[in-house]
Design an enzyme around this catalytic site. Structure first.
Site, mmCIF file in Angstrom:
data_model
loop_
_atom_site.group_PDB
_atom_site.id
_atom_site.type_symbol
_atom_site.label_atom_id
_atom_site.label_comp_id
_atom_site.label_asym_id
_atom_site.label_seq_id
_atom_site.Cartn_x
_atom_site.Cartn_y
_atom_site.Cartn_z
ATOM 1 N N HIS A 63 20.383 -32.697 -55.747
ATOM 2 C CA HIS A 63 19.970 -31.922 -54.577
ATOM 3 C C HIS A 63 21.051 -30.932 -54.157
ATOM 4 O O HIS A 63 20.732 -29.863 -53.627
ATOM 5 C CB HIS A 63 19.625 -32.870 -53.422
ATOM 6 C CG HIS A 63 18.273 -33.496 -53.539
ATOM 7 N ND1 HIS A 63 17.439 -33.703 -52.457
ATOM 8 C CD2 HIS A 63 17.586 -33.945 -54.621
ATOM 9 C CE1 HIS A 63 16.307 -34.255 -52.868
ATOM 10 N NE2 HIS A 63 16.381 -34.419 -54.180
ATOM 11 N N SER A 73 27.580 -28.546 -50.523
ATOM 12 C CA SER A 73 26.967 -28.097 -49.266
ATOM 13 C C SER A 73 26.062 -29.178 -48.688
ATOM 14 O O SER A 73 25.822 -29.218 -47.481
ATOM 15 C CB SER A 73 26.195 -26.795 -49.473
ATOM 16 O OG SER A 73 25.266 -26.904 -50.534
#
Length: 316
Positions: A63, A73
């Site tokens: 992901h 992130s």
């Protein structure tokens, strides 16, 4: 969750990614030689307490890499008016962040300001596969951490309802081939899925059929029993395959038996090339592992970060 909507931002993201040759196997050889052992021990320790950790870390890495490249992130916390990736709809079920945060804290005590959170996550994903009985590989290192994390961008993640064409588009936008698509989908051999990800196949499938005809009737019946109508059990769902803590090629065998959970899994049989690869990997665990390692290194080399975070939860 149509990826077409996010096409422009996805292309912008890709243009910022660093080339794979910017990474190296000996990146921390002199600056932080113990980094791999520290990460490995952290993953092993937490897996002993929670057997779902390996699947969680592998999914987290995937992901992360699919949004802005592998720049950690996904580890950033929401702040003020900015809702971060980890709080996006597709990531609400992610867990195990504390494993990476704990490893980072220990690494900072040993070699401060040297190792990126993105590299720690890439190493942890590899260790997760190994701990589950899967193959090992040398992880190229030297990723930088990103400063941007937006929940809205998680709409770019491949959805469990995707068709083969949507999957191909999603992967190709990230420089990943059809071979990579089928090999990386094998990560579904470990882990758990909530009912919401496959309920479309077991109830109100279309105007004339309640159940997806591509799903084996007995399998559909078993899923309907664990996902009752108006189910309010937050953690109701099913394991990705019966050997959900073992990294093997069972996933591909289940697809051929029409017992895969997601529409996107079963969709791999709707294209001649992907269908052939499913048969190949179902027949040979060795062929699957070889392809998986190659594709993991390729996917993990996507990076568009800018800094080495001191704390994985916040930008410097």
């Amino acid at each position: 969750m149509a990826l077409i909507v996010a096409l422009l931002s996805s292309l912008i993201v890709l243009s910022a990614s660093s080339p794979a040759d910017a990474l190296s196997l000996n990146h921390y050889e002199k600056t932080c030689p113990d980094v791999e052992s520290i990460v490995s021990k952290a993953v092993q320790s937490e897996t002993r307490k929670d057997k779902t950790i390996p699947a969680a870390l592998l999914r987290m890495h995937f992901h992360d890499c699919f949004i802005r490249g592998c720049d950690a992130s996904v580890l950033l916390y929401s702040k003020g008016n900015n809702k971060a990736e980890k709080d996006g709809p597709a990531n609400l079920s992610l867990h195990g962040f504390y494993v990476i945060e704990g490893a980072k804290k220990e690494i900072e005590a040993s070699c401060p300001g040297v190792v990126s959170c993105a590299d720690i996550l890439a190493l942890a994903a590899r260790d997760a596969v190994v701990l589950s009985g899967g193959p090992t590989w040398d992880v190229p290192k030297g990723r930088k951490d990103g400063r941007t994390s937006k929940a809205s961008e998680t709409l770019q993640l491949p959805a469990p309802t995707f068709t083969i064409s949507q999957l191909q588009q999603s992967f190709s936008q990230r420089g990943l081939s059809v071979d990579d698509l089928v090999a990386l989908s094998g990560g579904h051999t470990i882990g758990f899925s909530h009912c919401s990800s496959f309920v479309n196949r077991i109830r109100n499938f279309n105007a004339t059929q309640d159940i997806d005809p591509k799903m084996h009737p007995s399998f559909a019946a078993s899923l309907r029993s664990v996902c009752p109508i108006n189910n309010k059990a937050k953690n109701a769902g099913a394991t990705m395959d019966p050997s959900s803590t073992t990294f093997d090629n069972t996933y591909y065998k289940l697809i051929l038996q029409r017992k895969a959970l997601f529409s996107s899994d079963q969709a791999l049989l709707t294209n001649p090339k992907t269908k052939n690869l499913v048969h190949k990997f179902a027949t040979s665990k060795q062929a699957f592992e070889k392809a998986f390692v190659k594709s993991m290194i390729k996917m993990s080399s996507l990076n568009g970060g800018q800094e080495i975070r001191k704390d994985c939860r916040v930008v410097n």
